[in-house]
Design an enzyme around this catalytic site. Structure first.
Site, short mmCIF file in Angstrom:
data_model
loop_
_atom_site.label_atom_id
_atom_site.label_comp_id
_atom_site.label_asym_id
_atom_site.label_seq_id
_atom_site.Cartn_x
_atom_site.Cartn_y
_atom_site.Cartn_z
N CYS A 103 42.64 46.52 42.96
CA CYS A 103 42.12 45.17 42.88
C CYS A 103 43.23 44.12 43.00
CB CYS A 103 41.32 44.94 41.59
SG CYS A 103 39.92 46.05 41.44
N GLY A 104 44.33 44.52 43.59
CA GLY A 104 45.38 43.55 43.88
C GLY A 104 45.20 43.01 45.28
#
Length: 259
Positions: A103-104
């Site tokens: 989720c970066g």
């Protein structure tokens, strides 16, 4: 302060009130020559290393001498890292955003894969299974913030005999980038080093480690199929699912003694 205390209710055969510690989360916006690159969510520890490590691992900068100024300031509820360079890091660069498996936010993922997968890692380093297991145990022993909050990942730069740097942050990407940034800025030689980390080894993590030039990556979690394929293309030694007394070798390349 790395955490904040809250009173919550826990269900365990009924509801009870109890105190817990939540890990700190702070936005860090990285500005490069006056242009916003990305905003990362982090603990705000070592923001200068995190910012430079992100820019290095995404190929905005390739040499520490390119950096002419680096400042970190607080702006309301966030930190802003302002990096100035003597070259044009945006030249011939098309910004492509990708949301990573952690989720970066990544930039130019396809370009990074194409470029990095052509590399072959050397490095004169040999490590025994016993040394790998000892470093994994030390990683857990140093993980005091994780034990306190259950909310962070940990990464370390090691020789086979010693843990040299230890970094912890909300995301494993940030912890790896902090190591990258410090090695880059402080001119730390990495061809005879290894990284021991928590967290799943997805392709973006492997790409970061290859771009740094570290020839061995050990994780307490498993690796994705793409990261295994990239490890075998680039010649990085990839170890996963490391426990107290066992680990998996996805790719050796002659660096693990007795393999």
């Amino acid at each position: 302060m790395d955490s904040q205390n809250f009173d919550i209710h826990e269900y365990r055969q009924g509801f009870t009130r109890r105190p817990i510690a939540s890990i700190r989360e702070v936005p860090l916006t990285i500005m490069l020559n006056g242009r916003e690159v990305v905003t990362l969510l982090c603990t705000a520890k070592h923001p200068e290393y995190l910012a430079v490590g992100f820019l290095k691992s995404d190929a905005f900068i390739t040499n520490p001498d390119q950096i002419t100024d680096l400042t970190v300031r607080r702006d309301d509820q966030r930190l802003v890292a302002e990096v100035e360079t003597c070259h044009d890091p945006w030249e011939n660069r098309i910004m492509e955003r990708s949301i990573t498996s952690g989720c970066g936010k990544g930039t130019n993922f396809g370009r990074n894969v194409q470029t990095v997968s052509k590399r072959r890692l050397g490095g004169d380093i040999r490590v025994t299974p016993e040394q790998i297991l000892a470093l994994v145990r030390e990683l857990h022993e140093r993980s005091t913030l994780y034990n306190h909050t259950r909310g962070c990942h940990n990464s370390s730069l090691c020789t086979p005999d010693e843990m040299l740097l230890f970094r912890e942050d909300i995301g494993r990407h940030n912890a790896i980038d902090m190591l990258c940034g410090q090695c880059f800025l402080d001119n730390v030689a990495v061809a005879d080093k290894m990284i021991v980390s928590t967290g799943r080894v997805a392709s973006e993590i492997l790409l970061k480690v290859v771009r740094i030039g570290v020839p061995i990556l050990v994780s307490t979690a498993v690796a994705t199929n793409f990261s295994v394929e990239l490890a075998r293309k680039t010649g990085i030694t990839l170890v996963g699912n490391a426990k107290d007394d066992s680990f998996w070798v996805y790719n050796d390349n002659g660096r693990i003694v007795g393999f």
